[in-house]
Motif scaffolding. Structure first.
Motif, mmCIF file in Angstrom:
data_model
loop_
_atom_site.group_PDB
_atom_site.id
_atom_site.type_symbol
_atom_site.label_atom_id
_atom_site.label_comp_id
_atom_site.label_asym_id
_atom_site.label_seq_id
_atom_site.Cartn_x
_atom_site.Cartn_y
_atom_site.Cartn_z
ATOM 1 N N TYR A 173 53.620 5.081 47.084
ATOM 2 C CA TYR A 173 54.162 4.254 45.999
ATOM 3 C C TYR A 173 53.260 3.111 45.535
ATOM 4 C CZ TYR A 173 58.505 6.705 46.973
ATOM 5 O OH TYR A 173 59.448 7.680 47.146
ATOM 6 N N ILE A 174 52.676 2.374 46.471
ATOM 7 C CA ILE A 174 51.906 1.185 46.094
ATOM 8 C C ILE A 174 50.567 1.573 45.469
ATOM 9 C CG2 ILE A 174 50.846 -0.944 46.947
ATOM 10 C CD1 ILE A 174 53.117 -0.912 49.157
ATOM 11 N N ASP A 175 49.812 2.431 46.155
ATOM 12 C CA ASP A 175 48.498 2.840 45.646
ATOM 13 C C ASP A 175 48.587 3.666 44.358
ATOM 14 O OD1 ASP A 175 47.410 1.502 47.793
ATOM 15 O OD2 ASP A 175 46.948 3.314 48.942
ATOM 16 N N THR A 176 49.742 4.276 44.120
ATOM 17 C CA THR A 176 49.934 5.067 42.906
ATOM 18 C C THR A 176 50.433 4.212 41.737
ATOM 19 O OG1 THR A 176 52.203 5.651 43.511
ATOM 20 C CG2 THR A 176 50.450 7.171 44.212
ATOM 21 N N GLY A 177 50.733 2.937 42.018
ATOM 22 C CA GLY A 177 51.173 2.037 40.965
ATOM 23 C C GLY A 177 52.654 2.121 40.640
ATOM 24 N N LYS A 178 53.403 2.886 41.401
ATOM 25 C CA LYS A 178 54.844 3.012 41.150
ATOM 26 C C LYS A 178 55.618 1.796 41.643
ATOM 27 C CE LYS A 178 54.866 8.049 41.591
ATOM 28 N NZ LYS A 178 55.317 9.161 42.437
ATOM 29 N N VAL A 179 55.096 1.152 42.689
ATOM 30 C CA VAL A 179 55.784 0.040 43.334
ATOM 31 C C VAL A 179 54.787 -1.075 43.630
ATOM 32 C CG1 VAL A 179 56.971 -0.661 45.471
ATOM 33 C CG2 VAL A 179 57.592 1.479 44.361
ATOM 34 N N LYS A 180 55.241 -2.297 43.463
ATOM 35 C CA LYS A 180 54.445 -3.462 43.844
ATOM 36 C C LYS A 180 55.085 -4.062 45.092
ATOM 37 C CE LYS A 180 52.852 -7.942 42.267
ATOM 38 N NZ LYS A 180 52.951 -8.990 41.285
ATOM 39 N N LEU A 181 54.258 -4.480 46.027
ATOM 40 C CA LEU A 181 54.744 -5.118 47.249
ATOM 41 C C LEU A 181 54.376 -6.589 47.215
ATOM 42 C CD1 LEU A 181 55.916 -4.940 50.183
ATOM 43 C CD2 LEU A 181 53.557 -4.587 50.931
ATOM 44 N N VAL A 182 55.363 -7.428 47.458
ATOM 45 C CA VAL A 182 55.142 -8.870 47.570
ATOM 46 C C VAL A 182 55.461 -9.250 49.010
ATOM 47 C CG1 VAL A 182 55.872 -11.152 46.792
ATOM 48 C CG2 VAL A 182 55.758 -9.254 45.155
ATOM 49 N N GLN A 211 64.452 6.799 49.744
ATOM 50 C CA GLN A 211 65.743 7.068 49.110
ATOM 51 C C GLN A 211 66.083 5.973 48.096
ATOM 52 O OE1 GLN A 211 68.972 7.295 51.905
ATOM 53 N NE2 GLN A 211 70.402 8.114 50.406
ATOM 54 N N ILE A 212 65.927 4.726 48.492
ATOM 55 C CA ILE A 212 66.240 3.608 47.600
ATOM 56 C C ILE A 212 65.246 3.527 46.445
ATOM 57 C CG2 ILE A 212 66.455 1.088 47.431
ATOM 58 C CD1 ILE A 212 67.322 1.152 50.446
ATOM 59 N N ILE A 213 63.964 3.665 46.750
ATOM 60 C CA ILE A 213 62.927 3.573 45.716
ATOM 61 C C ILE A 213 63.114 4.660 44.667
ATOM 62 C CG2 ILE A 213 60.456 3.810 45.262
ATOM 63 C CD1 ILE A 213 59.996 2.443 48.038
ATOM 64 N N GLU A 214 63.338 5.876 45.120
ATOM 65 C CA GLU A 214 63.507 6.988 44.171
ATOM 66 C C GLU A 214 64.720 6.755 43.277
ATOM 67 O OE1 GLU A 214 61.442 9.367 43.353
ATOM 68 O OE2 GLU A 214 60.008 8.847 44.915
ATOM 69 N N ALA A 215 65.793 6.222 43.837
ATOM 70 C CA ALA A 215 66.986 5.928 43.031
ATOM 71 C C ALA A 215 66.686 4.831 42.011
ATOM 72 C CB ALA A 215 68.139 5.515 43.935
ATOM 73 N N GLU A 216 65.894 3.824 42.419
ATOM 74 C CA GLU A 216 65.553 2.724 41.513
ATOM 75 C C GLU A 216 64.573 3.172 40.436
ATOM 76 O OE1 GLU A 216 66.685 -0.843 41.576
ATOM 77 O OE2 GLU A 216 68.210 0.433 42.464
ATOM 78 N N LEU A 217 63.702 4.121 40.759
ATOM 79 C CA LEU A 217 62.727 4.612 39.790
ATOM 80 C C LEU A 217 63.333 5.600 38.786
ATOM 81 C CD1 LEU A 217 59.568 5.193 42.040
ATOM 82 C CD2 LEU A 217 59.919 3.361 40.371
#
Length: 161
Positions: free
Chosen positions: A27-36, A154-160
């Protein structure tokens, strides 16, 4: 994903070694998700968590970039069992930075304490804690604890979706 973590917490260490690599690649390296990454030192049970968090902020300040900060973050988690003030300073030296006076002065103490207060305001009482949220949202889905990758997925896919 907003991560509230403690450098001395064994569950945070487990998240770092077991779950974060999968989150990064998927997710992070693909740009789908940002981590703070935010600090939540549990000082009553982890006496080196606050100094470690302050040391990381000192290194970011000295380096002037997040890349060096995360390199140091990784070094701390990789050597979690060896946390000491002298090692925090030595690890910074290994990366080419002198954080001695910054760390000794407590320059970033209030910054780390603000992160901890924000974690508590978000409903977290332990570490690690995660808020998974859509960009720009004011509310997120909390995940309290060191969950496996599948729980995040599961949560990320639902949010995306």
């Amino acid at each position: 994903i907003i991560e509230f973590s403690d450098y001395e917490c064994p569950y945070c260490g487990r998240h770092y070694t077991e779950t974060l690599p999968l989150l990064k690649s998927e997710y992070i390296d693909t740009g789908k998700v940002k981590l703070v990454f935010r600090d939540f030192p549990l000082t009553n049970i982890h006496p080196m968590a606050q100094p470690a968090a302050e040391a990381a902020e000192c290194l970011r300040d000295a380096a002037g970039n997040d890349e060096a900060y995360f390199e140091y973050h990784d070094l701390i988690f990789t050597n979690q069992q060896l946390l000491s003030t002298s090692n925090l300073k030595a690890w910074a030296q290994q990366l080419g930075y002198n954080i001695d006076s910054c760390l000794d002065s407590g320059k970033f103490r209030s910054e780390v304490l603000k992160d901890a207060a924000d974690a508590q305001s978000a409903g977290f009482g332990g570490t690690p804690g995660f808020l998974i949220m859509k960009s720009g949202a004011s509310e997120g889905i909390p995940l309290k604890g060191a969950y496996p990758f599948a729980s995040f997925q599961q949560i990320i896919e639902a949010e995306l979706a």
